[in-house]
Scaffold this active site. Sequence first.
Site, PDB file in Angstrom:
ATOM      1  N   ARG A   1       1.412 -12.105  -0.699  1.00 33.00           N
ATOM      2  CA  ARG A   1       0.074 -12.316  -0.144  1.00 33.00           C
ATOM      3  C   ARG A   1      -0.611 -13.548  -0.702  1.00 33.00           C
ATOM      4  NH1 ARG A   1      -2.106  -8.302   3.549  1.00 33.00           N
ATOM      5  NH2 ARG A   1      -0.450  -6.765   3.703  1.00 33.00           N
TER       6      ARG A   1
ATOM      7  N   LYS B   1      -9.693  -1.959   1.834  1.00 29.43           N
ATOM      8  CA  LYS B   1      -9.252  -0.816   2.632  1.00 29.43           C
ATOM      9  C   LYS B   1     -10.031   0.434   2.237  1.00 29.43           C
ATOM     10  CE  LYS B   1      -6.269  -3.335   4.689  1.00 29.43           C
ATOM     11  NZ  LYS B   1      -6.540  -3.718   6.080  1.00 29.43           N
TER      12      LYS B   1
ATOM     13  N   HIS C   1     -10.625  -1.805  11.780  1.00 28.90           N
ATOM     14  CA  HIS C   1      -9.568  -2.684  11.265  1.00 28.90           C
ATOM     15  C   HIS C   1      -9.346  -3.800  12.294  1.00 28.90           C
ATOM     16  CE1 HIS C   1      -5.150  -2.892   9.611  1.00 28.90           C
ATOM     17  NE2 HIS C   1      -5.937  -3.760   9.031  1.00 28.90           N
TER      18      HIS C   1
ATOM     19  N   SER D   1      -1.318  -3.559  10.425  1.00 34.69           N
ATOM     20  CA  SER D   1      -1.069  -4.523   9.354  1.00 34.69           C
ATOM     21  C   SER D   1       0.144  -5.398   9.673  1.00 34.69           C
ATOM     22  CB  SER D   1      -0.800  -3.772   8.052  1.00 34.69           C
ATOM     23  OG  SER D   1      -1.824  -2.846   7.823  1.00 34.69           O
TER      24      SER D   1
ATOM     25  N   ARG E   1       0.847  -1.187   0.000  1.00 37.87           N
ATOM     26  CA  ARG E   1       0.000   0.000   0.000  1.00 37.87           C
ATOM     27  C   ARG E   1       0.884   1.240   0.000  1.00 37.87           C
ATOM     28  NH1 ARG E   1      -1.820   0.867   4.318  1.00 37.87           N
ATOM     29  NH2 ARG E   1      -1.224  -0.927   5.574  1.00 37.87           N
TER      30      ARG E   1
ATOM     31  N   ASP F   1      -9.690  -9.309   9.285  1.00 35.68           N
ATOM     32  CA  ASP F   1      -9.118  -7.987   9.006  1.00 35.68           C
ATOM     33  C   ASP F   1     -10.066  -6.823   9.294  1.00 35.68           C
ATOM     34  OD1 ASP F   1      -6.880  -6.470   8.032  1.00 35.68           O
ATOM     35  OD2 ASP F   1      -7.950  -6.125   6.167  1.00 35.68           O
TER      36      ASP F   1
ATOM     37  N   TYR G   1      -1.374  -3.506  -7.002  1.00 32.42           N
ATOM     38  CA  TYR G   1      -1.219  -4.233  -5.734  1.00 32.42           C
ATOM     39  C   TYR G   1      -2.527  -4.238  -4.919  1.00 32.42           C
ATOM     40  CZ  TYR G   1      -0.328  -5.335  -0.971  1.00 32.42           C
ATOM     41  OH  TYR G   1      -0.453  -5.888   0.269  1.00 32.42           O
ATOM     42  N   GLY G   2      -2.848  -5.372  -4.344  1.00 37.30           N
ATOM     43  CA  GLY G   2      -4.119  -5.633  -3.655  1.00 37.30           C
ATOM     44  C   GLY G   2      -4.707  -4.494  -2.837  1.00 37.30           C
TER      45      GLY G   2
ATOM     46  N   THR H   1      -4.409 -12.426  11.273  1.00 43.93           N
ATOM     47  CA  THR H   1      -4.885 -13.680  10.683  1.00 43.93           C
ATOM     48  C   THR H   1      -4.519 -14.857  11.588  1.00 43.93           C
ATOM     49  OG1 THR H   1      -4.626 -12.666   8.515  1.00 43.93           O
ATOM     50  CG2 THR H   1      -4.908 -15.051   8.550  1.00 43.93           C
TER      51      THR H   1
ATOM     52  N   GLY I   1      -0.257 -20.281  19.409  1.00 45.82           N
ATOM     53  CA  GLY I   1      -1.260 -21.008  20.197  1.00 45.82           C
ATOM     54  C   GLY I   1      -1.267 -20.595  21.663  1.00 45.82           C
TER      55      GLY I   1
ATOM     56  N   CYS J   1       0.685  -7.724  11.857  1.00 49.92           N
ATOM     57  CA  CYS J   1       1.006  -7.976  13.272  1.00 49.92           C
ATOM     58  C   CYS J   1       0.325  -9.238  13.780  1.00 49.92           C
ATOM     59  CB  CYS J   1       0.584  -6.796  14.139  1.00 49.92           C
ATOM     60  SG  CYS J   1       1.671  -5.380  13.984  1.00 49.92           S
TER      61      CYS J   1
HETATM   62  C1  OXD Z   1      -3.225  -4.384   5.568  1.00 49.97           C
HETATM   63  C2  OXD Z   1      -3.905  -5.539   4.928  1.00 49.97           C
HETATM   64  O1  OXD Z   1      -2.277  -3.840   4.987  1.00 49.97           O
HETATM   65  O2  OXD Z   1      -4.799  -6.112   5.568  1.00 49.97           O
HETATM   66  O3  OXD Z   1      -3.644  -4.024   6.670  1.00 49.97           O
HETATM   67  O4  OXD Z   1      -3.595  -5.869   3.778  1.00 49.97           O
HETATM   68 MN    MN Z   2      -5.363  -5.042   7.343  1.00 48.86          MN
END
Ligand code: OXD
Ligand code: MN
Length: 587
Positions: A366, A206, A226, A248, A67, A275, A197-198, A253, A491, A250
């Site tokens: 990604r 976003k 977020h 992002s 981004r 997310d 880019y995504g 997921t 875990g 961190c």
């Molecule tokens: C981010 C994402 O950058 O979820 O936060 O892709």
């Molecule tokens: Mn994100």
Amino acid sequence: MNQAVLDWVHEVELLAQPENIFWCDGSERENEFLIAESLKQNVLIKLNEKKAPRSYLHRSNPNDVARVEQFTFICTPTKAEAGPTNNWSEPGETYSKLRGLLKGAMRGRTMFVVPYIMGPPDSSLTKIGFEITDSKYVVLSMRIMTRMGEIAVKRLGSDPKAEWNRGVHSLLDVNPERRFICHFPQDNTIISVGSGYGGNVLLSKKCLALRIGSYLARKQGWLAEHMLILGVESPAGKKHYVAAAFPSACGKTNFAMLIPPKHFAGWKVTTVGDDIAWMQIRDGRLWAVNPENGYFGVVPGTSCKSNPNAMKSIERDTLYTNVALTDDGDVWWEGKDGAPPKHAIDWRGNDWTPDSKEKAAHPNSRFATPMRNNPVLDPHVEDGKGVPISAIIFGGRRSDTMPLVFQAFDWEHGTYIGATMASETTAAATGAVGKIRRDPMAMLPFCGYNIGDYFRHWLETGKRLTNPPLIFHVNWFRKSADGKFLWPGFGDNMRVLEWIIDRCEGRVGAHESAIGHIPRMQDLDLDELTGVTPNQMRELLNVNAEEWQKEILDHAKFFESLGGVVPPELEKQRENLAARFKSSTRA
Ligand code: OXD
Ligand code: MN
């Protein structure tokens, strides 16, 4: 088809002058056709069908891998509406500049029109969007990440005044000098040019679900955040949902798909979202839906050790971007299980061996994968009313200062904790990695309006909640003096989650410190935890007054840098925090 949509598509067509227009219906046939075309044009590489069924690799332009916050704009009529944390640009001038760039930009290309919805089909929170794009990769990704096609057209109906988001994307010539991601909240419009880019081009995510979403949320009285959403069920069958905001890359997921360690037999964690959370008030509580339909996760570091459920999710039907390709047509990345391949093609398309200096996969490579691939998908993910949130967790990557976990005294204090949270920067955005930056509620790059008004919206929301979630802060990343992580994470974060749930149920103790309630050693279940000595545990839970003096000064500096927009309640929270330290050192 809604006449307003037809008129807008026609307008963009006249401007961009595509060779033809392709209206997407979201069908399987259409998907197969677009994949076949993408393979012919080298937009995608087919992976080994046995090793990675129905999965593909895409390589982005090496100048376009994350981004671009510096080229992301909020175009409100006044600069004050965008506020001190956003790049602002005047809407009229920006529209003209973008029109100039889009003029004839799709000559010789196909213009795709992608109808989609964000949110479960029967939710009152669900939003409709249309994205125009000249990238097949975008269409194929939108099909995974949103509910795409006929469903959106039907939901919109024919009302010319219905609310829907207009998104226009063109790759142009993928040149960083002509790369702009522009949001016009008042017009419910997004225009993104010059990137493939995504995060810059899947306008549902976003751009709509967070930037435009947060603007609409304030206007309409809900929250767009977020945050991941997870369910946690005790062996007795009692279930809670929590939402957690981390910046992002961190570990959102990973946390959303956590597998409890053996010691927690009978506990179950399920994923609602990884997310984004859209939350509304019902019966005095916060209820959350995940607006997305898939996961767009960071690949490097994903393994059977760090996240077995993600590994299962990306075994098939996955669109990879910027990972390495092995000689047998499989994908590879740093941190994947097993030995590195002896030879591979790296994310740029060059030969790679374990001796290469370059990384095989880009650090922000990604996966896009359907959420239905997740073996621990929560059964209520499609519930229109959402899931009731018992706790909100804030967190970041902090080597020092922040203990493993603490609990806010109340909503207003929790809002302060969110407003002042910070993290070391990652590869998810272009720029230096590893620098501490304040990232309120992990929304710094995603809040579509003035951050001061956003804080106020949080405070106002708290007043409307008769049964508010409890608010916590976690830090999985604290390090010892010799630079080693103190907490194993993954875990074992279940141990912290259990304490949080027990706090929600009012059945576990804590020590009341200056910064909030902190578990004492005996309040956490540390049985069968390996690799953490009692001393390390003390360090993890320690509130170091000296570090906090610096931290509080930094909060003050941050608020000051926002130029007077911070609500007085939050300034007061900082004074109270400083005063609690003074009285505790006197005591
Ligand atoms: C981010 C994402 O950058 O979820 O936060 O892709
Ligand atoms: Mn994100």
